[in-house]
Design a protein around this motif. Sequence first.
Motif, mmCIF file in Angstrom:
data_model
loop_
_atom_site.group_PDB
_atom_site.id
_atom_site.type_symbol
_atom_site.label_atom_id
_atom_site.label_comp_id
_atom_site.label_asym_id
_atom_site.label_seq_id
_atom_site.Cartn_x
_atom_site.Cartn_y
_atom_site.Cartn_z
ATOM 1 N N CYS A 63 0.809 -1.224 0.000
ATOM 2 C CA CYS A 63 0.000 0.000 0.000
ATOM 3 C C CYS A 63 0.843 1.276 0.000
ATOM 4 C CB CYS A 63 -0.975 0.003 1.162
ATOM 5 S SG CYS A 63 -0.231 0.378 2.754
ATOM 6 N N GLY A 64 2.057 1.203 0.503
ATOM 7 C CA GLY A 64 2.911 2.397 0.511
ATOM 8 C C GLY A 64 2.636 3.339 1.659
ATOM 9 N N SER A 65 1.842 2.905 2.638
ATOM 10 C CA SER A 65 1.525 3.795 3.760
ATOM 11 C C SER A 65 2.677 3.908 4.745
ATOM 12 C CB SER A 65 0.296 3.295 4.529
ATOM 13 O OG SER A 65 -0.808 3.244 3.680
ATOM 14 N N CYS A 66 3.249 2.746 5.113
ATOM 15 C CA CYS A 66 4.271 2.800 6.148
ATOM 16 C C CYS A 66 5.580 3.288 5.567
ATOM 17 C CB CYS A 66 4.455 1.431 6.802
ATOM 18 S SG CYS A 66 5.067 0.157 5.698
ATOM 19 N N GLY A 67 6.418 3.739 6.433
ATOM 20 C CA GLY A 67 7.744 4.169 5.975
ATOM 21 C C GLY A 67 8.390 5.040 7.011
ATOM 22 N N MET A 68 9.608 4.686 7.377
ATOM 23 C CA MET A 68 10.400 5.521 8.280
ATOM 24 C C MET A 68 11.855 5.142 8.063
ATOM 25 S SD MET A 68 9.316 3.587 11.784
ATOM 26 C CE MET A 68 7.609 3.320 11.341
#
Lengths: 246, 217
Positions: A63-68
Amino acid sequence: MDFKLKIWRQKNRNDKGQFVDYEVKAVSPDASFLEMLDILNDTLVKKGEEPIAFDHDCREGICGSCGMVIDGRSHGPGRGIATCELRMRVFRDSDTIVAEPWRTKAFPILKDLIVDRTALDRIMAAGGYISSKTGGVPEANSIPVPKHDAEESMDAAACIGCGACVAACPNSSAMLFVAAKVSQFALLPQGKIERKERVLRMVEQMDKEGFGNCSNNYACEAECPKKISVTHIARLNREFIRAELT
Amino acid sequence: MNKFTALYRSSVGKKIIMSLSGLFLCTFLIVHASVNLFLFKGAEAYNTASHFMSSNIIIRLVEVVLFVGLLAHMISGVVVWIQNRMTRPVGYQMYRLKDNTKLSSRTPMLTTSASLVAFFLVSHLLTFWIPTRFGADPKLPYDMVADAFSQSSMAVFYIVAVAFLGFHLKHGFQSGFQTLGLSTNRYKWLIDSVAVIFWLIIPLVFASMPAYFLWFQ
């Protein structure tokens, strides 16, 4: 497994923010990084503290929502994975892990590890579409597409727009994202109609949003959870030159 | 003109100017290195070649284009560098760029090699080009080179500078083709192979001259 964590906490857009140290114990090696944060958040809530805010949705890397940025890498150590696919077994027991949000002027921090990525949406709105009449579904074989082009276009369309490329780039350039979006359309007959305007408008919007200039160091490709190739950046450049010259 | 300013304002446009000027400067290096090789044929051959280069009208005209190209490359480089520095006001606590990029492609390396090559160019023009072109020094070109490289500090400075030039081109050559959109899966191997001429062979040719005068003369 036990871990020490240094996590960026920031109340809102205007807060200065700082790193806060946490400890999390008895985490399964098979837990994902986000599950580990869930466990930590449970303990914070029980203690009456504000849980750590982070973006997430599908938790299966599509989905591409998470990211850090985890230990200095977009989506943490490892290739071709999003933060939700990162397993705690890649760290060593009692490691100290640093987690911070994507840092670039174009992605203002909203809260803790959540950034505002609407700049990418505005780039899409500038040209990331095709002209298509609404109505019934057309016959799939009415427009033949060469197999190779379809494959290459699909590779570009695998981009989930997470922003890892921008976060990894020392120049905060969004070229890999824009290139993937330009490529997925440029390769298909349906995308030919707005071919020229698309690349010019999307590059113009990218510059307006305050992303940096690409310096071809390819950190983006190395950190992309979908392994989007920088050859798409070459295609964007070709499309740009073609649009400017013709 | 409007089209040119629009192109220059765009991030991709600036990079196109950088790559075109950079690749043009690469072709100049071939000519320069080839002429320098006459040094090994002896004083007379080198002096003749040097005289030809400074008196031929076509060479003189190309020289003007060369300076324009060099300026365009330097200005675009500085503008891109400044703009890029402003994109991340708050840096990362931990940033492992070395896991993802080649040393030659990292910004600190590029700016260091660019600054050193620029400094070297000024010094190089003052030592050789101005005296030869404007006749400030009555010495013949070969003697000028021999004198300069008999000083070990000068010879070592030249060797270090061309090593950095090689480093700059290790990134720059392939980067130029990528920016022009020519670096496709089909041609990448060819670009990487030809790149060896620019980042390894040409710097070695340039370094061989100070090394020759310093250690073998």
